[in-house]
Enzyme design. Sequence first.
Site, PDB file in Angstrom:
ATOM      1  N   LYS A 180      -4.365  -6.558   1.522  1.00  0.00           N
ATOM      2  CA  LYS A 180      -3.005  -6.022   1.612  1.00  0.00           C
ATOM      3  C   LYS A 180      -2.342  -6.431   2.910  1.00  0.00           C
ATOM      4  O   LYS A 180      -1.110  -6.412   3.024  1.00  0.00           O
ATOM      5  CB  LYS A 180      -3.023  -4.500   1.478  1.00  0.00           C
ATOM      6  CG  LYS A 180      -3.361  -3.986   0.085  1.00  0.00           C
ATOM      7  CD  LYS A 180      -3.272  -2.470   0.021  1.00  0.00           C
ATOM      8  CE  LYS A 180      -3.642  -1.936  -1.352  1.00  0.00           C
ATOM      9  NZ  LYS A 180      -5.098  -2.055  -1.627  1.00  0.00           N
ATOM     10  N   PHE A 213      -2.110   7.730  -5.380  1.00  0.00           N
ATOM     11  CA  PHE A 213      -1.444   9.020  -5.425  1.00  0.00           C
ATOM     12  C   PHE A 213      -1.934   9.799  -6.648  1.00  0.00           C
ATOM     13  O   PHE A 213      -2.136   9.238  -7.725  1.00  0.00           O
ATOM     14  CB  PHE A 213       0.066   8.845  -5.524  1.00  0.00           C
ATOM     15  CG  PHE A 213       0.723   8.442  -4.228  1.00  0.00           C
ATOM     16  CD1 PHE A 213      -0.007   8.287  -3.064  1.00  0.00           C
ATOM     17  CD2 PHE A 213       2.091   8.229  -4.179  1.00  0.00           C
ATOM     18  CE1 PHE A 213       0.603   7.923  -1.870  1.00  0.00           C
ATOM     19  CE2 PHE A 213       2.713   7.859  -2.993  1.00  0.00           C
ATOM     20  CZ  PHE A 213       1.975   7.703  -1.838  1.00  0.00           C
ATOM     21  N   HIS A 244       1.198  -4.233  -0.712  1.00  0.00           N
ATOM     22  CA  HIS A 244       0.660  -3.262  -1.661  1.00  0.00           C
ATOM     23  C   HIS A 244       1.541  -3.250  -2.911  1.00  0.00           C
ATOM     24  O   HIS A 244       2.623  -2.680  -2.915  1.00  0.00           O
ATOM     25  CB  HIS A 244       0.637  -1.881  -1.010  1.00  0.00           C
ATOM     26  CG  HIS A 244      -0.094  -0.833  -1.793  1.00  0.00           C
ATOM     27  ND1 HIS A 244      -0.528  -1.023  -3.097  1.00  0.00           N
ATOM     28  CD2 HIS A 244      -0.476   0.437  -1.461  1.00  0.00           C
ATOM     29  CE1 HIS A 244      -1.133   0.061  -3.511  1.00  0.00           C
ATOM     30  NE2 HIS A 244      -1.112   0.964  -2.551  1.00  0.00           N
ATOM     31  N   HIS A 292      -9.479  -0.833  -0.055  1.00  0.00           N
ATOM     32  CA  HIS A 292      -8.102  -0.489  -0.409  1.00  0.00           C
ATOM     33  C   HIS A 292      -7.205  -0.828   0.772  1.00  0.00           C
ATOM     34  O   HIS A 292      -6.162  -1.447   0.607  1.00  0.00           O
ATOM     35  CB  HIS A 292      -8.011   0.991  -0.768  1.00  0.00           C
ATOM     36  CG  HIS A 292      -6.648   1.416  -1.213  1.00  0.00           C
ATOM     37  ND1 HIS A 292      -6.105   0.993  -2.407  1.00  0.00           N
ATOM     38  CD2 HIS A 292      -5.717   2.216  -0.635  1.00  0.00           C
ATOM     39  CE1 HIS A 292      -4.887   1.522  -2.546  1.00  0.00           C
ATOM     40  NE2 HIS A 292      -4.638   2.257  -1.491  1.00  0.00           N
ATOM     41  N   CYS A 328      -1.968   3.823  -8.114  1.00  0.00           N
ATOM     42  CA  CYS A 328      -2.406   2.623  -7.404  1.00  0.00           C
ATOM     43  C   CYS A 328      -3.831   2.202  -7.728  1.00  0.00           C
ATOM     44  O   CYS A 328      -4.310   1.190  -7.210  1.00  0.00           O
ATOM     45  CB  CYS A 328      -2.235   2.815  -5.902  1.00  0.00           C
ATOM     46  SG  CYS A 328      -0.504   3.014  -5.412  1.00  0.00           S
ATOM     47  N   GLU A 376     -11.171   5.958   4.081  1.00  0.00           N
ATOM     48  CA  GLU A 376     -11.976   4.896   3.482  1.00  0.00           C
ATOM     49  C   GLU A 376     -13.186   4.556   4.340  1.00  0.00           C
ATOM     50  O   GLU A 376     -14.300   4.358   3.830  1.00  0.00           O
ATOM     51  CB  GLU A 376     -11.096   3.664   3.299  1.00  0.00           C
ATOM     52  CG  GLU A 376     -11.453   2.858   2.104  1.00  0.00           C
ATOM     53  CD  GLU A 376     -10.479   1.732   1.851  1.00  0.00           C
ATOM     54  OE1 GLU A 376     -10.838   0.876   1.035  1.00  0.00           O
ATOM     55  OE2 GLU A 376      -9.396   1.694   2.455  1.00  0.00           O
TER      56      GLU A 376
END
Length: 439
Positions: A347, A411, A352, A315, A175, A326
């Site tokens: 997002k 990930f 996403h 993010h 990602c 975050e």
Amino acid sequence: MTTGAAAGRRAVVTGVGVVAPGGVGREAFWKLLSDGRTATRRISLFDPAGFRSRMAAEADFDPVAAGLDARQIRRMDRAAQFAVVSAREAVEDSGYDFAAADPARTGVSIGSAVGCTMGLEEEYVLLSDAGKHWLVDHTYGMPHLYGYMVPSTLAVEVAWEVAAEGPVALISTGCTSGLDSIGHGVQLIEEGSSDVVLAGATDAPLSPITSACFDAIKATSPNNDDPEHASRPFDAQRDGFVLGEGAAVLVLEEKSAAEARGARVYGEIVGYAGRSNAFHMTGLKANGREMAEAIRVCLDRARLDPTAVDYINAHGSGTKQNDRHETAAFKRSLGEHAYRIPVSSIKSMVGHSLGAIGSIEVAACALALDRQVVPPTANLHHPDPECDLDYVPRTAREHPMDVVLSVGSGFGGFQSATVLARPGVVDHQGDHRGEGRAA
């Protein structure tokens, strides 16, 4: 990594192209964000009945209307179609004459997390009779099936659009692919390998296999009764992210050459860094140390003090652990300044889109700098006490910005950060010029 200042070469953004949920094209994308609207809905690309999460942010994309011919549509997976259409818009926006350019000095850097997922799954279902046969007759496969198996074909399709014969690469780091592909494109310009680079990312992951994978780890929201409000980054009631799809491509040029031809410059990419947590495939440490380190190194390479940052494009996936991680990273890297600047997650509006989202978010940052407007975090009604920064709830905000920070988490423990600055804000030694600040 050699900084642009040390090499004497710097990379600026002169063109932006976007295919995103809620509208195809840069202006439709920006209108969705500035209006604070969401593009999340029940999945229509396949029957989602039986899945835990049955919603997504789909792009209303018609390849014919977008200018692709029948052969291109037949050859290209949906992800490749997104990339090519985004690249065409970026090229037109930039005004750069690729036909007159040295093809050996033209590069391409495209990111993708899952490649041609839709095309591969469709072909597998056909060849195996929906999984009934282990041994399949390959002669029934489409002639371009091999291209679906090789993710680098996504970058090749973009390269063909502009006859790029310089460095061409496919960056796949989960990602963070969309941030890392742009970072790679910047490096090509700074090191002198290319004078112009098409950099961005694409993913079209909305297929049963992708939904099943995220269902299995309960990463996506199960709020199927209210898909419009299911993506809720930093909200106390958040319960996972909503899948999306799309692409964004930027035209990156060497700064002095762009200025010499009188190009419109959205901003300069003055810093980029990536780190890994070497900890867990999907888990994140609550203290945010690895993301904070990526931010610190990114700002160091840009030669900017943390207090120079005017906005953070987060993010902001909407999972419990990501948003806590975050928030901690911003405080750790920016100190008290983190409380004084707006932070938001798009997002909440466009979902996403895995590897593509980083480039889509950098495109949003370029447009935010250009228009001096911070996009909001939609659906933020119940702030999480653990996420106590200014997350710009629900409504876009006019805000003076010289420097914006965009971050990503993926990930595998990937953590990436990039910094964009308005033209003229950072001098040739990389120092922040206060007199250049937006009024």
